[in-house]
Design a protein around this motif. Structure first.
Motif, PDB file in Angstrom:
ATOM      1  N   VAL A  82     -17.012 -31.973  -2.161  1.00 56.52           N
ATOM      2  CA  VAL A  82     -17.736 -31.243  -3.319  1.00 56.52           C
ATOM      3  C   VAL A  82     -18.514 -30.169  -2.895  1.00 56.52           C
ATOM      4  CG1 VAL A  82     -19.628 -31.811  -4.846  1.00 56.52           C
ATOM      5  CG2 VAL A  82     -17.835 -33.598  -4.695  1.00 56.52           C
ATOM      6  N   LEU A  83     -18.963 -30.350  -1.639  1.00 57.36           N
ATOM      7  CA  LEU A  83     -19.806 -29.192  -1.060  1.00 57.36           C
ATOM      8  C   LEU A  83     -18.972 -27.885  -0.963  1.00 57.36           C
ATOM      9  CD1 LEU A  83     -22.100 -27.405   0.548  1.00 57.36           C
ATOM     10  CD2 LEU A  83     -21.408 -28.838   2.347  1.00 57.36           C
ATOM     11  N   GLY A  84     -17.661 -28.059  -0.358  1.00 59.13           N
ATOM     12  CA  GLY A  84     -16.718 -26.954  -0.267  1.00 59.13           C
ATOM     13  C   GLY A  84     -16.448 -26.297  -1.617  1.00 59.13           C
ATOM     14  N   LEU A  85     -16.195 -27.420  -2.526  1.00 58.57           N
ATOM     15  CA  LEU A  85     -15.811 -26.925  -3.902  1.00 58.57           C
ATOM     16  C   LEU A  85     -17.072 -26.143  -4.326  1.00 58.57           C
ATOM     17  CD1 LEU A  85     -14.067 -30.030  -5.085  1.00 58.57           C
ATOM     18  CD2 LEU A  85     -12.926 -27.627  -4.904  1.00 58.57           C
ATOM     19  N   ALA A  86     -18.236 -26.448  -4.287  1.00 58.69           N
ATOM     20  CA  ALA A  86     -19.382 -25.662  -4.804  1.00 58.69           C
ATOM     21  C   ALA A  86     -19.587 -24.307  -4.144  1.00 58.69           C
ATOM     22  CB  ALA A  86     -20.489 -26.419  -4.719  1.00 58.69           C
ATOM     23  N   THR A  87     -19.493 -24.240  -2.980  1.00 60.02           N
ATOM     24  CA  THR A  87     -19.649 -23.013  -2.301  1.00 60.02           C
ATOM     25  C   THR A  87     -18.210 -22.242  -2.487  1.00 60.02           C
ATOM     26  OG1 THR A  87     -18.781 -24.141  -0.280  1.00 60.02           O
ATOM     27  CG2 THR A  87     -20.935 -23.221  -0.015  1.00 60.02           C
ATOM     28  N   LEU A  88     -17.084 -22.486  -2.847  1.00 61.76           N
ATOM     29  CA  LEU A  88     -15.878 -21.764  -3.407  1.00 61.76           C
ATOM     30  C   LEU A  88     -16.440 -21.305  -4.373  1.00 61.76           C
ATOM     31  CD1 LEU A  88     -13.039 -21.198  -2.780  1.00 61.76           C
ATOM     32  CD2 LEU A  88     -12.122 -23.206  -3.850  1.00 61.76           C
ATOM     33  N   SER A  89     -17.071 -21.839  -5.745  1.00 58.60           N
ATOM     34  CA  SER A  89     -17.284 -21.115  -6.821  1.00 58.60           C
ATOM     35  C   SER A  89     -18.348 -20.052  -6.720  1.00 58.60           C
ATOM     36  CB  SER A  89     -17.303 -22.214  -7.976  1.00 58.60           C
ATOM     37  OG  SER A  89     -18.451 -23.104  -7.531  1.00 58.60           O
ATOM     38  N   ILE A  90     -19.094 -20.103  -5.451  1.00 56.34           N
ATOM     39  CA  ILE A  90     -20.026 -18.840  -5.634  1.00 56.34           C
ATOM     40  C   ILE A  90     -19.586 -17.865  -4.672  1.00 56.34           C
ATOM     41  CG2 ILE A  90     -22.271 -20.352  -6.685  1.00 56.34           C
ATOM     42  CD1 ILE A  90     -22.752 -21.046  -4.023  1.00 56.34           C
ATOM     43  N   SER A  91     -18.623 -17.990  -3.861  1.00 56.77           N
ATOM     44  CA  SER A  91     -18.395 -17.190  -2.794  1.00 56.77           C
ATOM     45  C   SER A  91     -17.931 -15.976  -3.348  1.00 56.77           C
ATOM     46  CB  SER A  91     -17.295 -17.635  -1.909  1.00 56.77           C
ATOM     47  OG  SER A  91     -17.576 -19.012  -1.272  1.00 56.77           O
ATOM     48  N   PHE A  92     -18.328 -14.840  -2.637  1.00 60.50           N
ATOM     49  CA  PHE A  92     -17.787 -13.281  -2.926  1.00 60.50           C
ATOM     50  C   PHE A  92     -17.373 -12.626  -1.928  1.00 60.50           C
ATOM     51  CE2 PHE A  92     -19.822 -14.505  -7.031  1.00 60.50           C
ATOM     52  CZ  PHE A  92     -19.096 -13.615  -7.959  1.00 60.50           C
ATOM     53  N   GLU A  93     -17.023 -13.325  -0.901  1.00 64.34           N
ATOM     54  CA  GLU A  93     -16.337 -12.570   0.367  1.00 64.34           C
ATOM     55  C   GLU A  93     -15.398 -13.544   0.902  1.00 64.34           C
ATOM     56  OE1 GLU A  93     -17.337 -12.045   4.864  1.00 64.34           O
ATOM     57  OE2 GLU A  93     -17.260 -13.604   3.752  1.00 64.34           O
ATOM     58  N   LEU A  94     -14.555 -12.796   1.611  1.00 61.97           N
ATOM     59  CA  LEU A  94     -13.163 -13.312   1.926  1.00 61.97           C
ATOM     60  C   LEU A  94     -13.459 -14.424   3.046  1.00 61.97           C
ATOM     61  CD1 LEU A  94     -10.938 -10.215   2.379  1.00 61.97           C
ATOM     62  CD2 LEU A  94     -11.274 -11.859   0.449  1.00 61.97           C
ATOM     63  N   MET A  95     -14.348 -14.297   4.038  1.00 66.18           N
ATOM     64  CA  MET A  95     -14.644 -15.371   5.044  1.00 66.18           C
ATOM     65  C   MET A  95     -15.185 -16.754   4.113  1.00 66.18           C
ATOM     66  SD  MET A  95     -16.520 -14.524   8.525  1.00 66.18           S
ATOM     67  CE  MET A  95     -16.314 -12.867   8.613  1.00 66.18           C
ATOM     68  N   ALA A  96     -15.999 -16.531   3.156  1.00 64.06           N
ATOM     69  CA  ALA A  96     -16.665 -17.441   2.723  1.00 64.06           C
ATOM     70  C   ALA A  96     -15.868 -18.312   1.916  1.00 64.06           C
ATOM     71  CB  ALA A  96     -17.915 -17.126   1.486  1.00 64.06           C
ATOM     72  N   ILE A  97     -14.745 -17.593   1.094  1.00 62.02           N
ATOM     73  CA  ILE A  97     -13.828 -18.283   0.416  1.00 62.02           C
ATOM     74  C   ILE A  97     -12.833 -18.913   1.285  1.00 62.02           C
ATOM     75  CG2 ILE A  97     -11.629 -17.764  -1.021  1.00 62.02           C
ATOM     76  CD1 ILE A  97     -13.214 -15.362  -2.075  1.00 62.02           C
ATOM     77  N   PHE A  98     -12.464 -18.392   2.464  1.00 63.55           N
ATOM     78  CA  PHE A  98     -11.287 -19.111   3.448  1.00 63.55           C
ATOM     79  C   PHE A  98     -12.036 -20.213   3.834  1.00 63.55           C
ATOM     80  CE2 PHE A  98      -9.672 -19.699   7.636  1.00 63.55           C
ATOM     81  CZ  PHE A  98      -8.451 -20.199   7.145  1.00 63.55           C
ATOM     82  N   LEU A  99     -13.275 -20.371   3.978  1.00 55.32           N
ATOM     83  CA  LEU A  99     -13.801 -21.592   4.865  1.00 55.32           C
ATOM     84  C   LEU A  99     -14.066 -22.596   3.740  1.00 55.32           C
ATOM     85  CD1 LEU A  99     -16.434 -20.118   7.384  1.00 55.32           C
ATOM     86  CD2 LEU A  99     -14.477 -21.433   7.815  1.00 55.32           C
ATOM     87  N   SER A 100     -14.525 -22.206   2.703  1.00 59.63           N
ATOM     88  CA  SER A 100     -14.793 -23.168   1.520  1.00 59.63           C
ATOM     89  C   SER A 100     -13.425 -23.948   1.250  1.00 59.63           C
ATOM     90  CB  SER A 100     -15.453 -22.708   0.101  1.00 59.63           C
ATOM     91  OG  SER A 100     -16.104 -21.808   0.542  1.00 59.63           O
ATOM     92  N   VAL A 101     -12.437 -23.026   1.122  1.00 60.48           N
ATOM     93  CA  VAL A 101     -10.946 -23.559   0.723  1.00 60.48           C
ATOM     94  C   VAL A 101     -10.758 -24.894   1.794  1.00 60.48           C
ATOM     95  CG1 VAL A 101      -8.528 -22.896   0.653  1.00 60.48           C
ATOM     96  CG2 VAL A 101     -10.186 -21.622  -0.693  1.00 60.48           C
ATOM     97  N   GLU A 102     -10.840 -24.313   3.110  1.00 58.57           N
ATOM     98  CA  GLU A 102     -10.629 -25.147   4.197  1.00 58.57           C
ATOM     99  C   GLU A 102     -11.191 -26.258   4.210  1.00 58.57           C
ATOM    100  OE1 GLU A 102      -7.586 -24.861   5.907  1.00 58.57           O
ATOM    101  OE2 GLU A 102      -7.112 -23.545   4.561  1.00 58.57           O
ATOM    102  N   MET A 103     -12.567 -26.322   4.033  1.00 62.63           N
ATOM    103  CA  MET A 103     -13.416 -27.430   3.987  1.00 62.63           C
ATOM    104  C   MET A 103     -12.820 -28.515   2.918  1.00 62.63           C
ATOM    105  SD  MET A 103     -17.468 -27.178   3.660  1.00 62.63           S
ATOM    106  CE  MET A 103     -18.312 -28.400   4.107  1.00 62.63           C
ATOM    107  N   VAL A 104     -12.551 -27.981   1.730  1.00 62.52           N
ATOM    108  CA  VAL A 104     -11.882 -28.897   0.809  1.00 62.52           C
ATOM    109  C   VAL A 104     -10.456 -29.420   1.303  1.00 62.52           C
ATOM    110  CG1 VAL A 104     -11.000 -29.186  -1.307  1.00 62.52           C
ATOM    111  CG2 VAL A 104     -13.025 -27.678  -1.015  1.00 62.52           C
ATOM    112  N   SER A 105      -9.624 -28.647   1.897  1.00 65.06           N
ATOM    113  CA  SER A 105      -8.367 -29.140   2.041  1.00 65.06           C
ATOM    114  C   SER A 105      -8.591 -30.207   3.087  1.00 65.06           C
ATOM    115  CB  SER A 105      -7.738 -27.686   2.687  1.00 65.06           C
ATOM    116  OG  SER A 105      -7.328 -27.161   1.837  1.00 65.06           O
ATOM    117  N   VAL A 106      -9.189 -30.057   4.436  1.00 67.89           N
ATOM    118  CA  VAL A 106      -9.374 -30.638   5.540  1.00 67.89           C
ATOM    119  C   VAL A 106      -9.919 -32.322   4.956  1.00 67.89           C
ATOM    120  CG1 VAL A 106     -10.288 -31.374   7.780  1.00 67.89           C
ATOM    121  CG2 VAL A 106      -9.180 -28.798   7.405  1.00 67.89           C
TER     122      VAL A 106
END
Lengths: 497, 102
Positions: free
Chosen positions: A116-140
C-alpha cells in the motif's frame, strides 16, 4: 541563543508512518510466543488510518517535496486517500483467510502495508526514479504475497507467473525511463520532460521522447493488464490468495492509472503547436487501440469463464479499458482538468469499492467460493447477507443505476463524449451491456438455483463471519449504495477532503 | 566525451535489450527467462549511464544504482519462488506450470 526544534516534515510523514508500522509488526512478531493475527490486523488498520488522517489534516493540495519529485496534486492527493481507504478495506476482508490460518499473519499484514505504501508513493511521484522505485516496491511485495499461502501449489504458480511478467515489464520501464531521461537532456523530473516535449531542441530529442514514452507505456500496459498484455491476469488472480487478488485488481490498478496520467501529463495538449500535438496524436491513437481491445477482449473472454476469480480478472481488464478513456480525455484539452480528475476519481472510488465487495465475499466463502461459479447456486438461502453484498458489488460492476459503478461510468463517459470520443463510448456502453450477462448470471445462481448437496458439504461459510470481515463488507456495500443513490455525498467528500 | 561513441553505446544497449526480449519469448526454462530479464534491465542501465555521461548529469547514474539494487531484490525473491516451485513439481519449465489454466 535560540534552540530550533526539529519540525515534522509532513509531506512524507504518512509514508514513513506506514513503513514504520510494517516494520513494527514484523519486529513485534518476533517477541510473541503465540501468533496474534487480530493484533497485527488492528495495528495495520491503525497505521493506515493514521497515515490517512495525516494526509487529510496536514497536507494541503499542491504541496511538493524532494525538489518536485513528489507532489500532492489534486489527483494524487485524493488518490493516496483512496488507496489508504482501500487498504483499510482489504485489511478487513483478510480477516477470515488469516483466521483460518491460511496466511502467516504478521508477514502478511506487514507486506500488505508495504505494498500500500508503494502504491501511495506511486500516485504522488513526479520523477522517474520515484515512479520506478514505487512500482518495484509494489511488485516485489506482491510476488511474496501471491505465494504466501502455506503448501499451496497454485499460489506458487501464480507467484511465478506474476514474477516473470512483472520483471519483464520492469525491463521495458527501465529502458523507457532511460530514453525519457535522455530526451529531457539529463533530468528525471516529469516537469523537465514536459519542457522537452514542448520545445524539443533536436530531432534526436524528439526520437528519445517518442521511444521513451512508447516503452514506458508498454511497461505500464502490463501493470494495468491492458490487452494484449493481459494474459497473466486470470492465472495470477485465480492462484493468489483472494485479498491479494483484490489488491491487484482494485488498488494496483487505481495507483497505476494515476501514475500513467502523471507520466503522460507532458503530452497533455496546451496549444495546437505542431510538434507536441503531433506527438500526442500518435499516443492518443495507441491508447485508443489499447482501450478498445481491452473492452472487447475483456468482456468477451469473461463470458466463458467458469471460475469466479478468472471472471473477475477479465472484468478488471474490461474496466481498465473504460479507465483508459479517462486518460484519453485527460490528454485532450477540450475538457477542464479539474472535471476530468473528478470523473476519474469518482470512477476509481466506485471501482475500488465494488471490487473489494466482490473479492471480499469470495474470501468469506473460503476455497469453494473462490473456485467454480456453481458454488454460488443457492447462496441466498445459505447466507443471505453474503449473497446481498455480492449482488450489490456485481450490480455496481455492471453499472446498474443506484450503484456507485453507474455514477462512475456516467461521469466518465459524459466527459468522454464532451471530448469527442464518441466511438469509444459507444463501444464501452455495448461492452457494459454484454458484461451484464456474466455478472448477473452469478446473481441468478445465488437467488434462483437450489444449492446441490455437495456444495453445502464444501461450505466453510457455516461458521459465523469474523467481525473484521463483516465490517469490511458492510462498509464497501453501504458505500457502493450510498454513493450510487446520493452521488452528491461523494462529490462533497472529494471537496472537503 | 567523444560524440562518436555515444550513438554506439545506445545501439549496443538496444541490441542487448532485443536479445533479452527474444530470450524471454523463446526460453521455456524459468531460470533462462530470468537471465534474459536481467539482460533487459542491464541494457536499460547502459542507456541510462550513456545519457548521464553525455549530459554530465549524475541523476542517471543514481537511477542505475537503484535499478541494480531492485534487480538484486527481485532476484532474491524470484529465486526463492523458483526453488519452492521446484520442490513442489521437480521442474521450473514454464510450460509445465499449467495447473491454473482452466
Amino acid at each position: 541563543m535560540t534552540v530550533s526544534w526539529p519540525t515534522i516534515e509532513w509531506t512524507w510523514a504518512p509514508l514513513v508512518l506506514l513503513a514504520l508500522t510494517a516494520v513494527g509488526i514484523v519486529m513485534a512478531d518476533l517477541f510473541m510466543r503465540a501468533p496474534r493475527p487480530a493484533l497485527w490486523m488492528q495495528l495495520g488498520l491503525l497505521g493506515l488510518l493514521a497515515a490517512g488522517t495525516a494526509v487529510v489534516l496536514k497536507i494541503p493540495d499542491g504541496v511538493s517535496a524532494f525538489n518536485q519529485a513528489v507532489r500532492y496534486d489534486g489527483l494524487g492527493r485524493l488518490g493516496v486517500l483512496v488507496i489508504l481507504a482501500g487498504g483499510c478495506l482489504i485489511v478487513l476482508i483478510s480477516h477470515r483467510p488469516v483466521r483460518r490460518d491460511e496466511l502467516p499473519a504478521a508477514e502478511y499484514f506487514a507486506l500488505l502495508l508495504l505494498v500500500v505504501l508503494g502504491l501511495a508513493t506511486l500516485s504522488i511521484s513526479f520523477e522517474l526514479m520515484a515512479i520506478f522505485l514505487s512500482v518495484e516496491m509494489v511488485s516485489v511485495g506482491v510476488y511474496i504475497l501471491a505465494g504466501l499461502r502455506r503448501g499451496d501449489t497454485r499460489g506458487s504458480e501464480a507467484a511465478m507467473k506474476y514474477f516473470v511478467l512483472a520483471a519483464f515489464s520492469a525491463g521495458f520501464l527501465v529502458l523507457g525511463f532511460a530514453f525519457l531521461y535522455g530526451g529531457a537532456e539529463g533530468s528525471t523530473l516529469l516537469g523537465r520532460i514536459a519542457l522537452a516535449v514542448h520545445r524539443p531542441s533536436t530531432p534526436f530529442t524528439v526520437g528519445c521522447v517518442l521511444a521513451g514514452f512508447a516503452l514506458a507505456l508498454t511497461g505500464f500496459a502490463f501493470k494495468l493488464t491492458l490487452v494484449p498484455f493481459h494474459l497473466y491476469a486470470a492465472d495470477v488472480f485465480d492462484g493468489a490468495p483472494t485479498p491479494v487478488a483484490a489488491v491487484l485488481a482494485a488498488l494496483s490498478k487505481a495507483a497505476g492509472l494515476i501514475a500513467l496520467i502523471h507520466l503522460l501529463s507532458p503530452l497533455r495538449i496546451v496549444s495546437n503547436e505542431t510538434m507536441q500535438s503531433a506527438l500526442t496524436q500518435d499516443f492518443t491513437g495507441l491508447l485508443w487501440i489499447f482501450a478498445a481491445l481491452s473492452i472487447v477482449v475483456g468482456n468477451a473472454v469473461a463470458l466463458v469463464q467458469r471460475r469466479i476469480k478468472r471472471m473477475l480478472a477479465y472484468s478488471t481488464i474490461a474496466h481498465s479499458g473504460y479507465l483508459l478513456i479517462g486518460v484519453l480525455v485527460f490528454l485532450d484539452n477540450t475538457v477542464r482538468m479539474a472535471e476530468v480528475e473528478t470523473a476519474i476519481l469518482v470512477y476509481l472510488i466506485a471501482y475500488v469499492l465494488m471490487n473489494v465487495g466482490a473479492f471480499g465475499v469470495a474470501a468469506a466463502l473460503g476455497p469453494a467460493g473462490e473456485g467454480e461459479i456453481e458454488h454460488y447456486a443457492g447462496l441466498a438461502r445459505r447466507s443471505p447477507a453474503l449473497a446481498l453484498a455480492m449482488t450489490v458489488a456485481l450490480l455496481s460492476l455492471t453499472g446498474i443505476p443506484a450503484t456507485a459503478g453507474f455514477v462512475g461510468k456516467l461521469t466518465l463517459f459524459a466527459r468522454a463524449v464532451e471530448a469527442g470520443h464518441i466511438a469509444l463510448v459507444v463501444l464501452a456502453v455495448l461492452g457494459s451491456a454484454v458484461s451484464a450477462y456474466y455478472y448477473l448470471r452469478i446473481v441468478v445462481y445465488m437467488y434462483m438455483r437450489e444449492s446441490s448437496t455437495e456444495t453445502v458439504g464444501a461450505d466453510t461459510d457455516a461458521a459465523p463471519l469474523e467481525l473484521g470481515h463483516k465490517i469490511g463488507l458492510i462498509l464497501s456495500t453501504a458505500a457502493t449504495v450510498l454513493f450510487g443513490v446520493f452521488p452528491q455525498t461523494l462529490l462533497f467528500l472529494l471537496k472537503i477532503l | 566525451m567523444d560524440p562518436v561513441f555515444f550513438p554506439a553505446n545506445l545501439l549496443l544497449s538496444l541490441a542487448i535489450f532485443s536479445l533479452g526480449v527474444m530470450g524471454v519469448l523463446w526460453h521455456r526454462n524459468a531460470l533462462s527467462v530470468f537471465m534474459s530479464i536481467e539482460l533487459m534491465l542491464n541494457a536499460g542501465n547502459l542507456a541510462l549511464i550513456s545519457f548521464a555521461q553525455r549530459f554530465g548529469d549524475s541523476a542517471g547514474a543514481g537511477l542505475v544504482l537503484f535499478v541494480m539494487t531492485v534487480a538484486a531484490a527481485e532476484a532474491g525473491v524470484g529465486l526463492a519462488i523458483f526453488i519452492r516451485l521446484y520442490r513442489q513439481r521437480s521442474t521450473v519449465e514454464l510450460d509445465k506450470a499449467d495447473e491454473l489454466q482452466g
